[in-house]
Design a protein around this motif. Structure first.
Motif, short mmCIF file in Angstrom:
data_model
loop_
_atom_site.label_atom_id
_atom_site.label_comp_id
_atom_site.label_asym_id
_atom_site.label_seq_id
_atom_site.Cartn_x
_atom_site.Cartn_y
_atom_site.Cartn_z
N TYR A 46 0.84 -1.20 0.00
CA TYR A 46 0.00 0.00 0.00
C TYR A 46 0.88 1.26 0.00
O TYR A 46 0.65 2.18 -0.78
CB TYR A 46 -0.92 -0.02 1.22
CG TYR A 46 -1.90 1.12 1.24
CD1 TYR A 46 -3.14 1.01 0.63
CD2 TYR A 46 -1.60 2.31 1.89
CE1 TYR A 46 -4.05 2.05 0.65
CE2 TYR A 46 -2.49 3.37 1.91
CZ TYR A 46 -3.72 3.23 1.30
OH TYR A 46 -4.61 4.27 1.31
N VAL A 83 -8.37 -3.18 4.79
CA VAL A 83 -7.88 -3.10 3.41
C VAL A 83 -7.90 -4.49 2.82
O VAL A 83 -7.16 -5.38 3.25
CB VAL A 83 -6.47 -2.48 3.36
CG1 VAL A 83 -5.98 -2.40 1.94
CG2 VAL A 83 -6.48 -1.10 4.01
N PRO A 86 -4.57 -3.93 -1.34
CA PRO A 86 -3.77 -2.72 -1.17
C PRO A 86 -3.40 -2.02 -2.47
O PRO A 86 -3.05 -0.84 -2.45
CB PRO A 86 -2.51 -3.22 -0.46
CG PRO A 86 -2.42 -4.66 -0.79
CD PRO A 86 -3.82 -5.14 -1.00
N PRO A 89 -6.99 0.73 -4.11
CA PRO A 89 -7.26 -0.09 -2.94
C PRO A 89 -8.76 -0.33 -2.76
O PRO A 89 -9.57 0.51 -3.11
CB PRO A 89 -6.72 0.73 -1.78
CG PRO A 89 -6.93 2.14 -2.22
CD PRO A 89 -6.77 2.12 -3.72
#
Length: 96
Positions: A46, A83, A86, A89
């Protein structure tokens, strides 16, 4: 969720957690959701995908699920954002 280990992203400078800020309809208040990752490498993915220029200013922290509620209360978060992917996203928001 309580028996799992979660991964969070924190700023090195002031220790703030990475959150999603969602304005309410009346726009007077902004709800803040703590972003949670299932794996350490997902949090790093991420950061590298969406913050490549500033990724060196953050670190990934692991916490047990038993500490999650106290963090949400202490920092005044509305809930968590799990999440799921990622890179896109894709985030699932849950209120406390």
């Amino acid at each position: 969720m309580l028996s799992q280990v979660h991964y969070l992203i924190r700023a090195k400078t002031d220790g703030q957690y990475l959150v999603a800020r969602i304005p309410q309809e009346n726009k007077e208040k902004i709800d803040q959701y703590l972003l949670l990752f299932k794996e350490h490498f997902e949090a790093l993915s991420y950061l590298n995908s969406h913050g490549s220029g500033v990724s060196d200013r953050f670190w990934v922290e692991s916490i047990p699920g038993t500490q999650l509620k106290s963090i949400l209360q202490r920092w005044g978060f509305t809930g968590v954002g799990l999440v799921q992917d990622p890179l896109i996203p894709r985030i699932e928001f849950l209120s406390i």
